[in-house]
Design a protein around this motif. Structure first.
Motif, short mmCIF file in Angstrom:
data_model
loop_
_atom_site.label_atom_id
_atom_site.label_comp_id
_atom_site.label_asym_id
_atom_site.label_seq_id
_atom_site.Cartn_x
_atom_site.Cartn_y
_atom_site.Cartn_z
N GLY A 188 0.83 -1.20 0.00
CA GLY A 188 0.00 0.00 0.00
C GLY A 188 0.86 1.25 0.00
N ARG A 189 0.63 2.09 0.99
CA ARG A 189 1.36 3.36 1.02
C ARG A 189 2.76 3.24 1.61
NH1 ARG A 189 -3.32 7.67 3.04
NH2 ARG A 189 -4.73 7.37 1.26
N THR A 190 3.00 2.20 2.40
CA THR A 190 4.32 2.05 3.01
C THR A 190 5.30 1.45 2.01
OG1 THR A 190 3.77 -0.15 3.85
CG2 THR A 190 3.31 1.73 5.28
N ALA A 191 6.58 1.78 2.17
CA ALA A 191 7.60 1.29 1.26
C ALA A 191 8.18 -0.04 1.71
CB ALA A 191 8.72 2.31 1.13
N ALA A 192 7.73 -0.54 2.85
CA ALA A 192 8.24 -1.80 3.38
C ALA A 192 7.08 -2.63 3.91
CB ALA A 192 9.25 -1.53 4.50
N ALA A 193 7.18 -3.93 3.71
CA ALA A 193 6.12 -4.83 4.17
C ALA A 193 6.65 -6.25 4.21
CB ALA A 193 4.91 -4.75 3.24
N TYR A 194 5.87 -7.14 4.84
CA TYR A 194 6.22 -8.55 4.83
C TYR A 194 4.94 -9.37 4.80
CZ TYR A 194 5.52 -7.78 9.88
OH TYR A 194 5.01 -7.41 11.10
N THR A 195 5.06 -10.61 4.37
CA THR A 195 3.91 -11.50 4.26
C THR A 195 3.66 -12.21 5.59
OG1 THR A 195 5.20 -13.45 3.63
CG2 THR A 195 4.51 -11.95 1.86
N PRO A 196 2.50 -12.83 5.74
CA PRO A 196 2.32 -13.77 6.85
C PRO A 196 3.28 -14.95 6.68
CG PRO A 196 0.20 -13.12 5.93
CD PRO A 196 1.24 -12.63 4.97
N MET A 197 3.39 -15.76 7.70
CA MET A 197 4.33 -16.88 7.67
C MET A 197 3.77 -18.10 6.93
SD MET A 197 6.13 -16.88 11.43
CE MET A 197 4.61 -16.69 12.38
N LEU A 198 4.72 -18.93 6.49
CA LEU A 198 4.40 -20.21 5.86
C LEU A 198 5.29 -21.25 6.52
CD1 LEU A 198 2.83 -21.66 3.55
CD2 LEU A 198 4.84 -21.29 2.12
N ALA A 199 4.71 -22.33 7.03
CA ALA A 199 5.50 -23.38 7.66
C ALA A 199 6.50 -23.95 6.67
CB ALA A 199 4.58 -24.49 8.17
N ALA A 200 7.74 -24.15 7.12
CA ALA A 200 8.79 -24.66 6.24
C ALA A 200 9.81 -25.42 7.07
CB ALA A 200 9.46 -23.51 5.49
N PRO A 201 10.16 -26.65 6.68
CA PRO A 201 11.14 -27.42 7.45
C PRO A 201 12.55 -26.88 7.32
CG PRO A 201 10.53 -28.59 5.45
CD PRO A 201 9.62 -27.41 5.54
N ALA A 202 12.82 -26.13 6.24
CA ALA A 202 14.15 -25.59 6.00
C ALA A 202 14.03 -24.38 5.08
CB ALA A 202 15.06 -26.64 5.37
N PRO A 203 15.01 -23.48 5.08
CA PRO A 203 14.93 -22.30 4.21
C PRO A 203 14.79 -22.64 2.73
CG PRO A 203 16.68 -22.04 5.83
CD PRO A 203 16.19 -23.44 5.96
N ALA A 204 15.43 -23.73 2.29
CA ALA A 204 15.39 -24.09 0.88
C ALA A 204 14.01 -24.56 0.43
CB ALA A 204 16.41 -25.18 0.60
N ALA A 205 13.11 -24.81 1.37
CA ALA A 205 11.78 -25.31 1.02
C ALA A 205 10.85 -24.22 0.53
CB ALA A 205 11.15 -26.02 2.22
N VAL A 206 11.24 -22.96 0.69
CA VAL A 206 10.37 -21.86 0.30
C VAL A 206 11.12 -20.86 -0.58
CG1 VAL A 206 8.89 -22.03 2.33
CG2 VAL A 206 10.95 -20.62 2.41
N ARG A 207 10.34 -19.98 -1.21
CA ARG A 207 10.94 -18.97 -2.08
C ARG A 207 10.13 -17.68 -1.98
NH1 ARG A 207 11.33 -20.18 -8.44
NH2 ARG A 207 9.09 -20.26 -8.09
N ALA A 208 10.82 -16.57 -1.83
CA ALA A 208 10.17 -15.26 -1.77
C ALA A 208 10.28 -14.59 -3.13
CB ALA A 208 10.83 -14.39 -0.70
N CYS A 209 9.15 -14.09 -3.63
CA CYS A 209 9.12 -13.46 -4.95
C CYS A 209 8.30 -12.17 -4.88
CB CYS A 209 8.49 -14.39 -5.99
SG CYS A 209 9.35 -15.97 -6.19
N ALA A 210 8.54 -11.31 -5.85
CA ALA A 210 7.79 -10.06 -5.93
C ALA A 210 7.42 -9.78 -7.37
CB ALA A 210 8.60 -8.91 -5.37
N THR A 211 6.23 -9.27 -7.56
CA THR A 211 5.78 -8.79 -8.85
C THR A 211 5.51 -7.30 -8.69
OG1 THR A 211 4.77 -10.92 -9.41
CG2 THR A 211 4.07 -8.99 -10.68
N LEU A 212 6.30 -6.49 -9.35
CA LEU A 212 6.17 -5.06 -9.21
C LEU A 212 5.00 -4.53 -10.02
CD1 LEU A 212 9.92 -3.98 -9.39
CD2 LEU A 212 8.61 -4.92 -7.47
#
Length: 295
Positions: A257-281
């Motif tokens: 929205g109006r803020t320049a910084a944000a984060y998503t809710p959490m997603l359960a993951a057994p390890a960092p490699a199990a998930v991926r963060a992406c953005a569509t501008l």
């Protein structure tokens, strides 16, 4: 803002180094407090506290300062992460000290008040008798409870007791969580990482990337066994997502929205490699965070 007040003598060396780097960047950019506030979106009073080390700035403010002054944000963020860990440990020690002080004051205050008027201290023999009586009462209760359980056979009393008893694995998991952490694994999915105590010292950046002018990170908490995506320097209409890596599945997302910084809710993951963060501008550009090299 070229003449700075001396930093506190007892300041942690890592926080001192980070603050001095911030000051040098401000000096190189020739920014006044007002100009810095206008350029970054953080108030003048906030920057005064950040640059005097009275308050540690949020990561987003550090990235914004780097963009304004032309510094490499990765280097400043690295120093910020080290300073944040030192700052968090110092706060923990302060909290423990303050709590100990409050407890000591409470004990001293209680000690100032004697027994109620007209009452005399209980004789040692009476206290011993009370202890023995209490121990005997507990033994009787336990014996009766044992008879009830053994005599219940397949009846409903035993099953009701089992139903009331907490699940061993749940109890063990709850006991293992650090103070302030409120979820782990699947129970974290869809929850706010900061609100559930999974952020701060319990999280680390495991992947990052610049996508256009936005900085995207994968944040992972081993304590909570969950991950989320974070973005800074974002624009209105950008979309941030964290989901399974290399496969389709449930994902968590947020729209900027109006803020320049944000984060998503959490997603359960057994390890960092199990998930991926992406953005569509909002411009249509799409990209994902790249795993950081492990030392």
């Amino acid at each position: 803002m070229t003449r700075w007040r001396p930093l506190a003598d007892d300041l942690d060396p890592r926080v001192r180094e980070f603050t001095e780097h911030l000051r040098r960047q401000v000096d190189r950019g020739g920014l006044s407090a007002a100009a810095l506030a206008e350029a970054t979106g953080y108030s003048r009073s906030s920057w005064e506290r950040y640059l005097s080390a009275r308050l540690l700035p949020p990561r987003y403010a550090v990235v914004a300062l780097a963009q304004v002054t032309g510094a490499d944000p990765r280097h400043l963020v690295t120093l910020w992460e080290v300073a944040e860990r030192a700052w968090s440990r110092a706060e923990d020690r302060h909290d423990v000290t303050m709590e100990a002080g409050r407890v000591a004051e409470a004990r001293a205050a209680l000690g100032e008040f004697g027994p109620p008027p007209g009452s005399a201290p209980a004789p040692r023999r009476s206290r011993r008798a009370l202890v023995l009586f209490a121990a005997g009462a507990v033994a009787v209760v336990l014996a009766v409870a044992g008879v009830g359980l053994l005599g219940g056979g397949g009846g409903g009393t035993g099953r009701a007791a089992d139903a009331r008893a907490p699940h061993p694995s749940r109890t063990a998991r709850a006991a293992e969580l650090p103070s302030g952490v409120k979820c782990t694994g699947a129970t974290c999915t869809g929850e706010d990482p900061e609100g559930m105590g999974c952020g701060g010292a319990h999280a680390r950046t495991t992947a990052s990337a610049w996508i256009g002018g936005a900085y995207v990170e994968t944040r992972y908490s081993e304590v909570c066994a969950a991950a989320w995506a974070r973005i800074s320097a974002a624009a209105l209409g950008d979309t941030l997502t964290v989901g399974p890596a290399g496969a389709s599945g449930p994902a968590q997302r947020t729209r900027i929205g109006r803020t320049a910084a944000a984060y998503t809710p959490m997603l359960a993951a057994p390890a960092p490699a199990a998930v991926r963060a992406c953005a569509t501008l909002a411009s249509g550009l799409h990209g994902c965070a790249t795993p950081l090299a492990t030392p």
